[in-house]
Design a protein around this motif. Sequence first.
Motif, short mmCIF file in Angstrom:
data_model
loop_
_atom_site.label_atom_id
_atom_site.label_comp_id
_atom_site.label_asym_id
_atom_site.label_seq_id
_atom_site.Cartn_x
_atom_site.Cartn_y
_atom_site.Cartn_z
N LEU A 165 0.83 -1.20 0.00
CA LEU A 165 0.00 0.00 0.00
C LEU A 165 0.87 1.26 0.00
N GLY A 166 1.93 1.25 0.78
CA GLY A 166 2.83 2.40 0.82
C GLY A 166 3.50 2.64 -0.53
N ILE A 167 3.86 1.55 -1.20
CA ILE A 167 4.47 1.67 -2.53
C ILE A 167 3.49 2.29 -3.52
N LYS A 168 2.24 1.87 -3.45
CA LYS A 168 1.23 2.42 -4.35
C LYS A 168 1.04 3.92 -4.11
N PHE A 169 0.97 4.34 -2.85
CA PHE A 169 0.78 5.76 -2.53
C PHE A 169 1.96 6.59 -3.03
N LEU A 170 3.17 6.08 -2.86
CA LEU A 170 4.36 6.79 -3.32
C LEU A 170 4.34 6.94 -4.85
N ALA A 171 4.04 5.85 -5.55
CA ALA A 171 4.00 5.90 -7.01
C ALA A 171 2.93 6.87 -7.49
N ALA A 172 1.75 6.83 -6.88
CA ALA A 172 0.67 7.73 -7.29
C ALA A 172 1.04 9.18 -7.02
N SER A 173 1.71 9.45 -5.92
CA SER A 173 2.10 10.82 -5.58
C SER A 173 3.07 11.38 -6.60
N ILE A 174 4.02 10.56 -7.03
CA ILE A 174 5.01 11.03 -8.01
C ILE A 174 4.34 11.30 -9.35
N PHE A 175 3.46 10.41 -9.79
CA PHE A 175 2.73 10.64 -11.03
C PHE A 175 1.88 11.91 -10.94
N MET A 176 1.21 12.08 -9.80
CA MET A 176 0.34 13.25 -9.63
C MET A 176 1.17 14.53 -9.65
N PHE A 177 2.33 14.52 -9.00
CA PHE A 177 3.19 15.71 -8.97
C PHE A 177 3.61 16.12 -10.38
N PHE A 178 4.13 15.15 -11.15
CA PHE A 178 4.56 15.47 -12.51
C PHE A 178 3.39 15.89 -13.39
N GLY A 179 2.25 15.25 -13.21
CA GLY A 179 1.09 15.58 -14.02
C GLY A 179 0.59 16.97 -13.76
N LEU A 180 0.42 17.36 -12.50
CA LEU A 180 -0.05 18.71 -12.18
C LEU A 180 0.97 19.76 -12.58
N GLN A 181 2.25 19.43 -12.44
CA GLN A 181 3.29 20.36 -12.87
C GLN A 181 3.21 20.62 -14.37
N LYS A 182 3.01 19.58 -15.17
CA LYS A 182 2.92 19.75 -16.63
C LYS A 182 1.67 20.54 -17.00
N LEU A 183 0.56 20.25 -16.34
CA LEU A 183 -0.68 20.97 -16.63
C LEU A 183 -0.52 22.46 -16.28
N TYR A 184 0.13 22.76 -15.17
CA TYR A 184 0.34 24.15 -14.77
C TYR A 184 1.19 24.90 -15.79
N GLN A 185 2.15 24.19 -16.39
CA GLN A 185 3.07 24.83 -17.33
C GLN A 185 2.48 24.98 -18.74
N THR A 186 1.48 24.17 -19.07
CA THR A 186 1.02 24.13 -20.47
C THR A 186 -0.43 24.57 -20.67
N VAL A 187 -1.26 24.50 -19.65
CA VAL A 187 -2.65 24.91 -19.80
C VAL A 187 -2.71 26.43 -20.04
N PRO A 188 -3.54 26.89 -20.97
CA PRO A 188 -3.67 28.34 -21.21
C PRO A 188 -3.94 29.10 -19.91
N ALA A 189 -3.41 30.32 -19.81
CA ALA A 189 -3.45 31.08 -18.57
C ALA A 189 -4.86 31.31 -18.07
N GLN A 190 -5.85 31.53 -19.00
CA GLN A 190 -7.20 31.83 -18.55
C GLN A 190 -7.83 30.67 -17.77
#
Length: 616
Positions: A165-190
Amino acid sequence: MIQEMIRAFLLIFVAEMGDKTQILAMAFATRFPVGKVLLGIGLGAFLNHGLAVLLGSYLSQLVPINTIQMIAGAAFVGFALWTLKPEPEEDEEKETRFQFGPTATVALAFFIGELGDKTQLTAITLAADAGYPLMILAGTVSGMIATGALGIIIGKKLGDKIPELGIKFLAASIFMFFGLQKLYQTVPAQYLSPAYAAPFLCILAAIVAWMVFLLVRRRRDGLRSDFAAKAKMLHDYYLHLKDDLDQICLGSEYCCSCEGDQCAVGMSKAILQAALAEQDSREESRNDGPTHWDKPFTKEAVLDSLVDTLWLISTIRDEDRLTSAHRIRNQLETILLGRAIEEFGDLASYIESVKERDAGLARKIGGMLRMRKPFEERLLNVGNRISNIYLVELQEGYLLIDTGYPEQFERFEKALRKKNIALDDIKYIFITHAHDDHVGFLNRLLERTHAKVILHPETIGRMEAGQNAFRGGCSSRLAWFFCQLMNLFGKGDHRFEPVEASDRYIPVTGNTQQEIEKMLSARIVFLPGHTADSIGLLFDSKALFCGDAAMNGFPSRNHVIIWIEDLDAYKASWEKMTEMNFQKVYPSHGKPFAKEELVRHTERLEKIRLYPLRHA
């Protein structure tokens, strides 16, 4: 360039932690050499991720890079949620059994297993945004190999100490971090304003919270289920052992009066009673051990109880719950060895400790423990699906069920070597009937082993003739055409090297059947019809080895064998099989299948018409 490879490596490495493919690597490592497993993982991942990188590189030429990065961000968020998704239990019956070498088997399993999986989609996403697609491929493949290697190490060294369970939470957190970071950098400002971002994050947080809740609840339920299962296993063991100890106890006829904890059996009873009452058995007596252990107890019954105890200890593997079981083990060891074995690491080291004191007893314990394993773990198919050759592990050595065609012998030897089984480990050969595909290399086995041959009395004369009998006929037109085709290829005469080894035979008769069944720990079943000498074996009320009383695959229809000597006898044998208590049919030809298949096709037997061959 290197950064792309490292990034791909880390993402795949984290994504596969605790995933089914890592578990698959652990499983393969128990069957094949570690080096070949890792090579197979690398080949499978290279083919799978190579396709992904090619697709990702092609997309980058058609779609604007900013759009691809936005899609990649959304994909990573999706991968995070995917990682948190509870996985359904795998049906063991659906496990694919490959007949290739270790490396090809592992490679094919990983290639198929990763098709459409999050790691393949991750590779596509990374390649679409990469300046060096080959470095992405190198990173993803090396990530797969690394997680596989770690899985093997975990499986061999650490067992269940790292929480999934701990491994799953760690993996999901890393994917979520990179995903939100990419969306923040590429989604139109509005769309980054609170009016859009807040609802999105709230919905995403709610989804994550719900999935985490489901995972935790499933984990908790699983732990409760495991706790309840172990508690029931312990309780059943105590009740069973209570009956066994009552049988072992010599009673007042020998002892005049019960000596209680001064006797090894009496001490065991006291420990058992305390365990059933959920008390600390150590409070029952302050003695270090019994003073009377050398009474004329029935050693076979004591040994059986010891093996039951060892099997329980090795199955539960929870030392906090096994204190009483270990103390009972010590009492039984005192009877058999004169003193207890205090240290217990695992079964292998325990048997070595026993061997130092009594090699014969150690050999018996090892054999009896093998017989306690689930039947599926004692069974090997060293033939192929066209002509199965089953090998069953016995208390001492192996039982071989039929031999294949003569030309299969070299492959048979090679299969045994891969499993580290010597030819002379085969103690018994069970012949289901005298046909060329069942006794083809029997003579060569008799030359190279000391095995005894268990067979129907009528099989002896048929083997001396060296040719299949042609009474009866084919069970369908398709079967008849198949037999004609075999005739064109020179197989129509069904001749084989005559077998004459009367000094090695154990014919199944009224006088010998019970003793044979005791030796094999199986029930012999007479199944005439395909041939008059057809017999089968039933193990543990689970598995029926039916020879050619049924088959699975071309050119059979409804599991009916293609040749039948006596149709009425065949129907009667089929009905006998449907009335027996077992779960799965293991035919000599084709994959195993459920007993329900026999029941379902019973009515079809009335439509069978036999088609004789001309030279019959």
